[in-house]
Design a protein around this motif. Structure first.
Motif, PDB file in Angstrom:
ATOM      1  N   ALA A 143       0.835  -1.200   0.000  1.00 30.05           N
ATOM      2  CA  ALA A 143       0.000   0.000   0.000  1.00 30.05           C
ATOM      3  C   ALA A 143       0.869   1.250   0.000  1.00 30.05           C
TER       4      ALA A 143
ATOM      5  N   ASP B 111       1.412   5.477   0.594  1.00 28.92           N
ATOM      6  CA  ASP B 111       1.031   6.417   1.653  1.00 28.92           C
ATOM      7  C   ASP B 111      -0.452   6.754   1.501  1.00 28.92           C
ATOM      8  N   HIS B 112      -1.195   6.707   2.603  1.00 30.96           N
ATOM      9  CA  HIS B 112      -2.652   6.852   2.535  1.00 30.96           C
ATOM     10  C   HIS B 112      -3.111   8.222   2.050  1.00 30.96           C
ATOM     11  N   SER B 113      -2.241   9.204   2.071  1.00 27.24           N
ATOM     12  CA  SER B 113      -2.616  10.545   1.609  1.00 27.24           C
ATOM     13  C   SER B 113      -2.294  10.755   0.130  1.00 27.24           C
TER      14      SER B 113
ATOM     15  N   TYR C 197      -2.402   5.658  -3.562  1.00 27.14           N
ATOM     16  CA  TYR C 197      -3.251   4.869  -2.663  1.00 27.14           C
ATOM     17  C   TYR C 197      -4.720   4.970  -3.081  1.00 27.14           C
TER      18      TYR C 197
ATOM     19  N   LYS D  78      -7.029   1.669  -4.064  1.00 20.83           N
ATOM     20  CA  LYS D  78      -8.317   1.306  -3.479  1.00 20.83           C
ATOM     21  C   LYS D  78      -9.408   1.199  -4.548  1.00 20.83           C
TER      22      LYS D  78
ATOM     23  N   SER E  10      -3.293  -3.076  -1.970  1.00 19.22           N
ATOM     24  CA  SER E  10      -3.195  -2.213  -0.785  1.00 19.22           C
ATOM     25  C   SER E  10      -2.879  -2.980   0.502  1.00 19.22           C
TER      26      SER E  10
ATOM     27  N   GLU F 170      -0.934  -4.045   3.752  1.00 22.97           N
ATOM     28  CA  GLU F 170      -0.053  -3.372   4.722  1.00 22.97           C
ATOM     29  C   GLU F 170       0.965  -4.406   5.236  1.00 22.97           C
TER      30      GLU F 170
END
Length: 243
Positions: free
Chosen positions: A176, A178-180, A184, A188, A204, A206
Motif C-alpha cells: 500500500a 502512503d494513505h494521503s 493509494y 483502493k 493495498s 499493509e
C-alpha cells in the motif's frame, strides 16, 4: 473515501463479464491455467527493473548457511523461477507454489540455472507448509507473493516454524502507498478487480505492519518505488528478517 466507493462499482461494471464468471466459479480455474503463461512474459520484464535491488538483497545469502556450509533455501510462491539466477552455487532448493501449472516454467528456469540443486517441488500455499519440517531451513524467500495470499499472518507463522534459529526470511513485495497519496487512492479504486488479473493479488496490503508484528529478532526493511512511478504497484518493501 466517498469517491473511491463511487468509482469501485464503476470499474466493476466495466468488467462485469469477468465478475460474473468469478461469481459462477469459472474464472479462477480458467485463469490459473493462463496466469503462468502471462507471468512467463511479465516476470523477466519486472526482473530487469529490479535486477540491482535483487542482486543487492541476495548478496549476503551465504552468511546464513548452516554448519555444513551448504545453504538450504525454501522459496514460497516460486512461480516461473525468476529468482534462481540470484541464488549461490550449490544451494539446496525447495520450491513451493499452489499453482501446479507453473511447473514446466519452473523446470525450464532450473535447466538454465544448473548451479542450483532442486531437492523438492511442493504444490502448497504459503499458509500450508506442513510438508516442511520444523527448523530445517536456513533461508526462506518470498517475492511478490504476500500480496495474494489469504493470510499474511499465517504465512509468516509458517516461515518462523520452518526456519532454524538464526535463519532469515527475504522479501520483496509491492505494498500500500502512503494513505494521503493519489497512488493509494487508485489502489483502493482498482483493488476489487485487480485480483482477477493478479490471481488474488491485492494492491493495498499493509505487509510492513505484519512483518513488524511478527516475532523476528531482527528486521531490515526499506521502502522503494519501481518504475513507472505512477502505477499502483510502484510502492515496494525490500529486505530480510532474522529468526
Amino acid at each position: 473515501m466517498g469517491l473511491v466507493s463511487f468509482l469501485q462499482p464503476c470499474v466493476q461494471l466495466l468488467l462485469f463479464p469477468i465478475h460474473l464468471l468469478a461469481c459462477l466459479g469459472l474464472w479462477d480455474s480458467f485463469y490459473k491455467k493462463v496466469f503462468p503463461y502471462i507471468m512467463a512474459k511479465v516476470a523477466p520484464i519486472y526482473n530487469h527493473k529490479v535486477y540491482k535491488q535483487k542482486q543487492e538483497l541476495f548478496s549476503n545469502l551465504r552468511k546464513f548457511a548452516g554448519p555444513s556450509g551448504q545453504l538450504t533455501l525454501l522459496e514460497i510462491g516460486t512461480g516461473t523461477g525468476t529468482n534462481f539466477q540470484f541464488y549461490p552455487p550449490g544451494c539446496r532448493l525447495t520450491c513451493t507454489d499452489p499453482n501446479p501449472n507453473f511447473q514446466k516454467f519452473l523446470l525450464k528456469s532450473l535447466s538454465e540455472n544448473q548451479h542450483l540443486k532442486l531437492e523438492r517441488l511442493v504444490v502448497a500455499s504459503g499458509e500450508e507448509l506442513h510438508q516442511i519440517p520444523d527448523g530445517t531451513v536456513d533461508v526462506v524467500v518470498c517475492t511478490l507473493v504476500l500480496c495474494s495470499v489469504t493470510s499474511i499472518k499465517k504465512v509468516l507463522t509458517e516461515v518462523l516454524r520452518v526456519l532454524r534459529l538464526g535463519g532469515a526470511f527475504y522479501f520483496l513485495e509491492h505494498v500500500a502507498a502512503d494513505h494521503s497519496s493519489w497512488t493509494y487512492f487508485w489502489q483502493k479504486v482498482c483493488d476489487p478487480v485487480w485480483k482477477y488479473f493478479g490471481d488474488g493479488c491485492s494492491l493495498s496490503r499493509e505487509t510492513q505492519k505484519e512483518l513488524e508484528k511478527t516475532n523476528f529478532s531482527e528486521l531490515n526493511l526499506r521502502r522503494i518505488h519501481i518504475t513507472p512511478y505512477w502505477t499502483p504497484t510502484s510502492p515496494h518493501i525490500i529486505g530480510y528478517a532474522v529468526k
